[in-house]
Write a protein that holds these residues in place. Structure first.
Motif, PDB file in Angstrom:
ATOM      1  N   ASP A 247       0.829  -1.206   0.000  1.00 20.83           N
ATOM      2  CA  ASP A 247       0.000   0.000   0.000  1.00 20.83           C
ATOM      3  C   ASP A 247       0.861   1.252   0.000  1.00 20.83           C
ATOM      4  OD1 ASP A 247      -2.205  -1.626   0.060  1.00 20.83           O
ATOM      5  OD2 ASP A 247      -2.696  -1.247   2.169  1.00 20.83           O
ATOM      6  N   SER A 248       1.891   1.236   0.820  1.00 22.92           N
ATOM      7  CA  SER A 248       2.770   2.391   0.922  1.00 22.92           C
ATOM      8  C   SER A 248       3.452   2.703  -0.406  1.00 22.92           C
ATOM      9  CB  SER A 248       3.817   2.146   2.019  1.00 22.92           C
ATOM     10  OG  SER A 248       4.774   3.172   2.040  1.00 22.92           O
ATOM     11  N   LYS A 249       3.994   1.677  -1.036  1.00 22.70           N
ATOM     12  CA  LYS A 249       4.749   1.880  -2.277  1.00 22.70           C
ATOM     13  C   LYS A 249       3.838   2.163  -3.476  1.00 22.70           C
ATOM     14  CE  LYS A 249       8.724   1.338  -0.309  1.00 22.70           C
ATOM     15  NZ  LYS A 249       9.605   2.531  -0.113  1.00 22.70           N
ATOM     16  N   VAL A 250       2.756   1.387  -3.581  1.00 22.33           N
ATOM     17  CA  VAL A 250       1.864   1.530  -4.741  1.00 22.33           C
ATOM     18  C   VAL A 250       1.159   2.881  -4.740  1.00 22.33           C
ATOM     19  CG1 VAL A 250      -0.236   0.628  -5.845  1.00 22.33           C
ATOM     20  CG2 VAL A 250       1.538  -0.955  -5.041  1.00 22.33           C
ATOM     21  N   TYR A 251       0.744   3.346  -3.542  1.00 26.02           N
ATOM     22  CA  TYR A 251      -0.011   4.594  -3.467  1.00 26.02           C
ATOM     23  C   TYR A 251       0.859   5.803  -3.130  1.00 26.02           C
ATOM     24  CZ  TYR A 251      -3.917   1.338  -3.424  1.00 26.02           C
ATOM     25  OH  TYR A 251      -4.813   0.347  -3.746  1.00 26.02           O
ATOM     26  N   GLY A 252       2.165   5.579  -3.009  1.00 31.38           N
ATOM     27  CA  GLY A 252       3.071   6.687  -2.749  1.00 31.38           C
ATOM     28  C   GLY A 252       2.832   7.360  -1.410  1.00 31.38           C
ATOM     29  N   LYS A 253       2.496   6.553  -0.376  1.00 28.23           N
ATOM     30  CA  LYS A 253       2.214   7.084   0.950  1.00 28.23           C
ATOM     31  C   LYS A 253       3.318   6.683   1.928  1.00 28.23           C
ATOM     32  CE  LYS A 253      -1.940   8.624  -0.152  1.00 28.23           C
ATOM     33  NZ  LYS A 253      -2.284  10.063  -0.131  1.00 28.23           N
ATOM     34  N   THR A 254       3.514   7.492   2.957  1.00 29.03           N
ATOM     35  CA  THR A 254       4.457   7.125   4.003  1.00 29.03           C
ATOM     36  C   THR A 254       3.827   6.037   4.876  1.00 29.03           C
ATOM     37  OG1 THR A 254       3.605   8.734   5.594  1.00 29.03           O
ATOM     38  CG2 THR A 254       5.312   9.493   4.057  1.00 29.03           C
ATOM     39  N   PHE A 255       4.657   5.337   5.646  1.00 29.75           N
ATOM     40  CA  PHE A 255       4.121   4.338   6.558  1.00 29.75           C
ATOM     41  C   PHE A 255       3.192   4.985   7.589  1.00 29.75           C
ATOM     42  CE2 PHE A 255       7.488   1.265   5.291  1.00 29.75           C
ATOM     43  CZ  PHE A 255       6.653   0.180   5.077  1.00 29.75           C
ATOM     44  N   GLU A 256       3.509   6.192   7.997  1.00 24.91           N
ATOM     45  CA  GLU A 256       2.651   6.896   8.946  1.00 24.91           C
ATOM     46  C   GLU A 256       1.257   7.102   8.351  1.00 24.91           C
ATOM     47  OE1 GLU A 256       4.070  10.701  10.203  1.00 24.91           O
ATOM     48  OE2 GLU A 256       2.621  10.848  11.844  1.00 24.91           O
TER      49      GLU A 256
END
Length: 245
Positions: free
Chosen positions: A47-56
């Protein structure tokens, strides 16, 4: 007490009912609750990598999802228990149907969405209603849907064990039509929806609520400054190799 202009239910009664629902609402989450069913760190990584989001950001979204799942049940409480205040023979029994009126021979099951029942649940509910017709030859059984495909009070046609059944007194009813039956006001549900933001504003002001207490990220950081490492150790700390993460 403010006048919410409902007419079918006293202002103080609806205020207190909304307040009780809000008090049941889940508004906090910690690391133990977050990992109750063991979080999948691999999915969170995707989810983090695919959607370009931080782990936070991903952790925050997962916390909201978990809280939302719990609170969906609280909305069920709101819908069902409002009928405790309807009077005129309406009851919310401890067991059996969700809402009944034995004087009027009405027996209702409430569902939040038209697509929440799977085939097995649908069959079980229909058979329960068939059984009620055998016990009470004046019974009208209703599957009441808050979010239905359309406003309706129609004969419910269902498939049970591969056979199609329908009966004039087994009905599929949208919540607006059910409010009309219960409160003798065809616009009662509309009036409630229109007033609900104001009622909630007043309740939140009294309770001084309005935010989520979320300690998950801080607790993960306490385990390790590396959030990636903390997430994986939550799930895999006993797995081979992870002792040396």
């Amino acid at each position: 007490m403010k006048d919410y202009q409902l007419g079918f239910i006293p202002n103080e009664t609806i205020f207190n009912h909304v307040k009780q629902t809000v008090e049941l609402y889940r508004a906090h989450i910690n690391l133990k609750e977050f990992n109750k069913n063991i979080i999948d760190p691999i999915k969170l990584t995707f989810d983090s990598k695919v959607y370009g989001k931080t782990f936070e950001e991903i952790i925050e979204a997962e916390c909201i999802r978990q809280i939302d799942k719990t609170n969906s049940n609280r909305i069920g409480y709101f819908h069902q228990n409002l009928f405790r205040h309807a009077g005129n023979g309406w009851e919310v029994p401890e067991t059996g149907f969700d809402v009944i009126n034995e004087r009027q021979h009405i027996y209702a099951e409430l569902k939040n969405k038209h697509n929440t029942m799977n085939s097995a649940s649908s069959q079980k509910t229909y058979m329960k209603m068939q059984g009620q017709l055998l016990q009470d030859d004046q019974a009208v059984c209703m599957l009441v849907e808050v979010i239905a495909k359309k406003s309706q009070n129609a004969k419910w046609t269902a498939t049970v064990d591969g056979k199609v059944f329908s009966h004039d007194r087994i009905r599929r009813v949208s919540i607006d039509k059910f409010y009309g039956i219960v409160f003798d006001d065809g616009e009662a549900f509309f009036k409630l929806c229109r007033a609900l933001p104001d009622i909630l504003d007043d309740v939140i002001t009294e309770l001084r609520q309005g935010s989520i207490q979320n300690s998950v990220y801080d607790e993960l950081h306490d385990l390790s400054p590396d959030t990636f490492k903390s997430l994986y150790l939550l799930a895999f700390k006993t797995y081979d190799g992870f002792q040396n993460f």
